[in-house]
Write an enzyme that holds these catalytic residues in place. Structure first.
Site, PDB file in Angstrom:
ATOM      1  N   HIS A 131     -25.593   6.890  -8.311  1.00  0.00           N
ATOM      2  CA  HIS A 131     -26.099   8.022  -7.545  1.00  0.00           C
ATOM      3  C   HIS A 131     -26.135   7.681  -6.061  1.00  0.00           C
ATOM      4  O   HIS A 131     -25.982   6.530  -5.664  1.00  0.00           O
ATOM      5  CB  HIS A 131     -27.506   8.412  -8.012  1.00  0.00           C
ATOM      6  CG  HIS A 131     -27.517   9.221  -9.255  1.00  0.00           C
ATOM      7  ND1 HIS A 131     -27.514   8.647 -10.509  1.00  0.00           N
ATOM      8  CD2 HIS A 131     -27.506  10.567  -9.470  1.00  0.00           C
ATOM      9  CE1 HIS A 131     -27.518   9.602 -11.435  1.00  0.00           C
ATOM     10  NE2 HIS A 131     -27.514  10.779 -10.822  1.00  0.00           N
ATOM     11  N   LYS A 135     -31.607   8.732  -3.812  1.00  0.00           N
ATOM     12  CA  LYS A 135     -32.312   8.940  -5.080  1.00  0.00           C
ATOM     13  C   LYS A 135     -33.407   7.887  -5.225  1.00  0.00           C
ATOM     14  O   LYS A 135     -33.152   6.695  -5.086  1.00  0.00           O
ATOM     15  CB  LYS A 135     -31.328   8.866  -6.261  1.00  0.00           C
ATOM     16  CG  LYS A 135     -31.970   9.226  -7.585  1.00  0.00           C
ATOM     17  CD  LYS A 135     -30.934   9.455  -8.663  1.00  0.00           C
ATOM     18  CE  LYS A 135     -31.586   9.795 -10.002  1.00  0.00           C
ATOM     19  NZ  LYS A 135     -32.409  11.019  -9.923  1.00  0.00           N
TER      20      LYS A 135
END
Length: 233
Positions: A131, A135
């Site tokens: 990600h 995040k």
């Protein structure tokens, strides 16, 4: 339909655009700098905030008799509390680690593969998720859902970010650039490997799924999942 956005970061802005394109009205754009004023006017609330704000957001919505679609992850130690509050207030709730149609199909494929692989103990399962660097939680909620899908359909009992024991699934979490989300499930043996993978190209799929879930949830009472929304039972 009137929607309250609980969390107005990058995802919140994409959700706003898609909701407006689908003819809905935004009555609240909640971030860290404003209040819940306008929440009670909403037909449904969509929570894409941060782990530290999720419980407050969800609680405020239930207390205002507004059903909630929550895509925030990293707060699930309080999940049972939110379920209890939802039931107490006779509310509606959908909490998912991932709202995209493709990922929910991937969840089903993952569970089906786990059932097949259960009988072949020469293969060891592991997972990788990638990600963007913004995040906050690791592993991703989607990776945890994938691990749970394997655990419920195999002899594995737990997942870990560390070196895995025989009954554990190792999840490797990477944070790279602006990657929207890539999840891979690997089955490795001494002679070959089997891999299934989902790659998100942008945030559109997550946002669209959340709005579709909100449209479905409005006016309903109970605890639901994306399987209910997409009729994937």
């Amino acid at each position: 339909m009137k929607i309250a956005l609980l969390g107005y970061g990058k995802m919140g802005k994409v959700i706003e655009r898609i909701a407006l394109e689908r003819g809905h009205e935004i009555v609240l754009k909640k971030d860290e700098f404003n209040t819940y004023d306008g929440l009670s006017k909403a037909d449904v609330a969509i929570d894409f905030s941060v782990p530290s704000a999720a419980v407050s957001n969800i609680s405020a919505a239930f207390n205002a008799n507004v059903p909630v679609v929550s895509g925030t992850t990293g707060w699930l130690e309080h999940y049972d509390e939110m379920i209890a509050l939802c039931n107490e207030k006779k509310g509606g709730f959908i909490s998912s680690s991932n709202f995209s149609l493709g990922v929910n199909i991937f969840f089903g494929l993952n569970e089906y593969l786990a059932k097949i692989m259960k009988q072949f103990d020469s293969y060891k399962v592991s997972m990788e998720e990638i990600h963007h660097i913004h995040k906050l939680d690791a592993p991703s909620g989607t990776a945890i859902s994938l691990a749970q899908g394997v655990i419920e359909n195999s002899g594995y009992t737990n997942w870990t970010l560390d070196e895995a024991k025989d009954n554990e699934i190792r999840i490797e979490a990477k944070r790279i650039g602006e990657v929207p989300g890539t999840h891979t499930v690997n089955y490795d043996s001494a002679i070959d490997s089997i891999e299934i993978k989902h790659t998100a190209h942008n945030r559109e799929g997550f946002a669209l799924g959340a709005v579709v879930a909100a449209e479905w949830l409005a006016g309903k009472q109970g605890i639901f999942s994306m399987k209910d929304v997409l009729n994937l039972q």
